[in-house]
Enzyme design. Structure first.
Site, short mmCIF file in Angstrom:
data_model
loop_
_atom_site.label_atom_id
_atom_site.label_comp_id
_atom_site.label_asym_id
_atom_site.label_seq_id
_atom_site.Cartn_x
_atom_site.Cartn_y
_atom_site.Cartn_z
N ALA A 107 19.91 -23.80 61.99
CA ALA A 107 20.95 -22.81 62.33
C ALA A 107 20.34 -21.52 62.89
O ALA A 107 21.07 -20.60 63.23
CB ALA A 107 21.79 -22.50 61.10
N ILE A 110 15.60 -19.95 67.06
CA ILE A 110 14.65 -20.83 67.78
C ILE A 110 15.29 -22.19 67.98
O ILE A 110 15.29 -22.75 69.07
CB ILE A 110 13.32 -20.94 67.01
CG1 ILE A 110 12.61 -19.58 66.94
CG2 ILE A 110 12.41 -21.98 67.65
CD1 ILE A 110 11.41 -19.55 66.01
N GLN A 206 9.29 -30.42 51.53
CA GLN A 206 9.64 -31.15 52.75
C GLN A 206 8.61 -32.25 53.02
O GLN A 206 8.95 -33.31 53.56
CB GLN A 206 9.79 -30.17 53.92
CG GLN A 206 11.01 -29.26 53.68
CD GLN A 206 11.37 -28.39 54.88
OE1 GLN A 206 10.72 -28.43 55.91
NE2 GLN A 206 12.42 -27.60 54.73
N ASP A 253 0.89 -19.17 71.61
CA ASP A 253 -0.32 -18.38 71.80
C ASP A 253 -1.08 -18.86 73.05
O ASP A 253 -1.56 -18.06 73.85
CB ASP A 253 -1.22 -18.49 70.57
CG ASP A 253 -0.47 -18.17 69.28
OD1 ASP A 253 0.00 -17.03 69.16
OD2 ASP A 253 -0.34 -19.05 68.42
N ARG A 256 0.77 -17.76 76.15
CA ARG A 256 0.58 -16.33 76.38
C ARG A 256 -0.83 -16.03 76.89
O ARG A 256 -1.02 -15.16 77.74
CB ARG A 256 0.84 -15.57 75.08
CG ARG A 256 2.32 -15.51 74.71
CD ARG A 256 2.53 -14.92 73.33
NE ARG A 256 3.95 -14.69 73.08
CZ ARG A 256 4.46 -14.32 71.90
NH1 ARG A 256 3.65 -14.15 70.86
NH2 ARG A 256 5.74 -14.12 71.77
N HIS A 281 -2.99 -19.62 63.23
CA HIS A 281 -1.94 -18.87 63.94
C HIS A 281 -1.78 -17.53 63.21
O HIS A 281 -0.85 -17.32 62.44
CB HIS A 281 -0.64 -19.67 63.94
CG HIS A 281 0.49 -18.96 64.62
ND1 HIS A 281 0.54 -18.75 65.97
CD2 HIS A 281 1.61 -18.39 64.12
CE1 HIS A 281 1.64 -18.09 66.27
NE2 HIS A 281 2.31 -17.85 65.16
#
Lengths: 441, 441
Positions: A107, A110, A206, A253, A256, A281
């Protein structure tokens, strides 16, 4: 498979053992043949009631109520509960076999970009039917219904099923891809260790759910931060799934970094290749200009400004998210979604000759001397089969080595900090300062 | 075109007469050949300074400063100011000639979905290079820069130029498509007449700008509400552009209608065809079930529930946006963007045999007896050349006729209400009650 005819796949999903991956496999195959009829469900032992309307009055997500086990329900949404004959289209050879893609944090912003890209065929191709399985929190369930409604209204021909739910053991069933975006944002004053713990718990749960109910060869991309260590926790809790299948997203990354090299060199970004993001990250990540190329030449041959490469380049890549929040007023949901698409496409399409991409993967067996048993972003190539191999033809110098070492040390420290979540004993947290990337939560 | 070599197209855009469409045309052609060099701009009479970095320090949009006319500036963004040799790729036959797509309201949520779809190749095809020209308000300029940054970071190979600005006379230059999303939301207590006036003024100004600087055959899709009358105002202020080129978006209504018919019939939505939305994008709109088909059969043959068709169907289509806001907490940006993609694709790809799509277009010469000189949603077919023709093979009954009449009456009233903006005298407002669709602003 004749058994599947006119029997809702949802009822077949109701397993005597929820954790049997063999059964899970059978269910995947059967679901391709399902022909749900909303009005005349067969009244067998497996009979189910499915509500499919989407008026505001009938606001709840349509629910498969299973007579003999009310706890195990399978939720479908609106038009996606309806009859279709995908088998016929598969048999004509025009379409591939449907795949299930699970998305957590479904929801959020992204996902709001990503789901429509997946449904459109942009990610898995124009001949790949998709089932979307959307995981949200109790709080976001209404919003998830909104997302499902917008997917309905988009009439994507490839999108054949949309299920929504809050239980990963239901939503991840038979998933062949799991895109794990959902994570708790860092609260005020929360240390990285605190964030590791609260999100680590989510990813441990998960991982267990994926292990129990997903396709045994599910590919998992972890986006929620801190994504490397979340991916490690997830894979440690899913021992039946190959550790190689878990990824931590460092593609934004990489994108970019390519853009900044293009800007500095004064060339368009399609001329930049072989860019690796090494490591975590976080602010210890290492955008690699030693191996990167511009127009096929070493970056150092094209950009002579070593000071810029060593000091400003990494900072520009890392500050991008912060600058963006400052300008746009929110985090970079759209380009993050694009980078998830790129990460998936890099695994399902063959890597162009001579190039590579980077992704955070399990380090066991790596040829670079990086510590084993962590998730570290490294250069990879794929044949387009969902799998990848690490690139051997990379060079190192002292500068690159020392920076990689720093990110490695950080990930080893993060790992000690989540030992309670990976089944490796008591957590000891000796993390360095705040290494969250600016603009991330 | 040899003159264009090594001369920034931006400087060629600096015209003695800003309103010369001939010059405008030349500029379009030249811009394909431009090879901007950031570091060594030729110091001719046309020389310009271009700033291309994107650090937080250099926060302003890079600006082309033109020596002899500081007012007329052309803004490019970051990496999109850089050298590229698109001509070479066009000459190999792998890519088409670049097209310019202007988008207003470009910092908003609908655009945030739409722009990435356009840049990805999903809309105009994988061989169509794109220049995006983004219009925002002064207030949204920073956010526009954020959008441009995210487009940079997405590394779309087809996206070759991104310009941002607040002046439609600059942003619409040479546009071959103008997607007009920007509109003021209705303030508290504001009547439809008030909304017509404030947004009508915006669309009058943008029509004048398109007339002056866009490609003479620009296709215009108006999304901002009230979109039919905004489109009428826009075309009346752009007498040099064919009135046929202006569209008011009713595609989301059509998509929602298809979805609701599918749900009611218990078939997947790909079996529903020939759906028309007639009339105004308001509660007087008419989703046509008389001509629509399910699996090639008349809807009335498949859905026998006439009461549902006549009473509930339209309501379900129209209330969708309101239900969505209630669930999702915001308006349906994602599916609106999808419907804009559908609307464009319906014009640039041939309509499937026997089917049609609907769009709000100028009524002059229509075969249905609908009043001339308004913008009315009607069934169309296209050869895929950007143009369309109205479908003749439709049937009417008294029910359909009477409902179309009501929407026609409303649009004629709206037209009288904006006479001051269409050059037709003094406005007289006798609008019926509030006919805004729920969930729209």
């Amino acid at each position: 498979m004749a058994v599947a005819e006119f029997i809702p796949s949802s009822s077949l999903n109701k397993r005597t053992s929820l954790y049997s991956s063999q059964l899970s496999y059978v269910s995947t195959q059967i679901s391709h043949q399902r022909r749900l009829s909303v009005r005349s469900l067969p009244r067998t032992n497996y009979s189910s009631q499915i509500c499919c309307s989407v008026t505001s009055k009938e606001a709840q997500a349509p629910t498969v109520v299973q007579a003999d086990d009310p706890k195990k329900k399978n939720e479908c949404y609106g038009v996606f509960c309806l009859t279709y004959d995908l088998k016929a289209e598969e048999e004509t050879g025009s379409w591939k076999k449907m795949i299930s893609v699970a998305v957590s944090g479904a929801a959020g912003m992204i996902a709001n970009h990503l789901l429509f890209k997946i449904a459109s065929g942009e990610v898995f191709g124009p001949d790949q039917p998709i089932a979307l399985r959307l995981l949200g929190s109790e709080r976001s369930l209404q919003a998830l219904e909104g997302v499902a409604m917008e997917l309905e209204d988009s009439l994507y021909p490839l999108l054949r099923e949309v299920n929504i739910g809050t239980d990963p053991y239901e939503v991840f069933q038979d998933a062949e891809w799991a895109l794990l975006i959902g994570a708790k944002p860092r609260g005020p004053g929360m240390e990285r260790a605190g964030l590791l713990d609260i999100n680590g718990q989510i990813y441990a749960a998960q991982g267990k759910a994926l292990n129990a109910v997903a396709s045994p060869n599910v590919k998992v991309i972890v986006v929620g931060n801190p994504c490397n260590t979340n991916a490690l926790i997830c894979l440690k809790n899913a021992p039946n799934i190959p550790a190689k299948n878990f990824h931590a997203l460092t593609r934004l990354d990489e994108n970019r970094a390519k853009c900044q090299l293009a800007l500095k060199a004064g060339v368009f970004y399609d001329k930049v290749s072989n860019v690796t993001i090494w490591g975590n990250h976080s602010t210890t990540q290492v955008p690699d200009f030693l191996n990167a190329k511009i127009n096929g030449l070493s970056v150092k041959e094209v950009i002579k400004d070593t000071k810029w490469l060593e000091e400003e380049f990494t900072e520009k890549v890392q500050k991008r998210g912060g600058v963006l929040i400052q300008k746009w007023g929110r985090s970079s949901a759209a380009s993050t979604a694009v980078s998830i698409v790129d990460a998936i496409r890099s695994l399902v399409t063959p890597t162009p000759e001579g190039d590579w991409f980077s992704t955070g993967v399990y380090t066991n067996g790596n040829p670079y001397g990086i510590a084993e048993d962590i998730v570290f972003s490294m250069p990879c190539r794929s044949k387009g089969d969902g799998d990848y191999e690490l690139v051997k033809e990379v060079i190192f110098d002292d500068y690159l080595r020392s920076r990689i070492k720093k990110s490695e040390d950080e990930l080893l420290a993060e790992k000690r900090c989540v030992a309670h979540l990976t089944g490796e004993g008591i957590a000891v947290c000796d993390l360095p300062g705040d290494t969250m990337l600016p603009g991330e939560m």
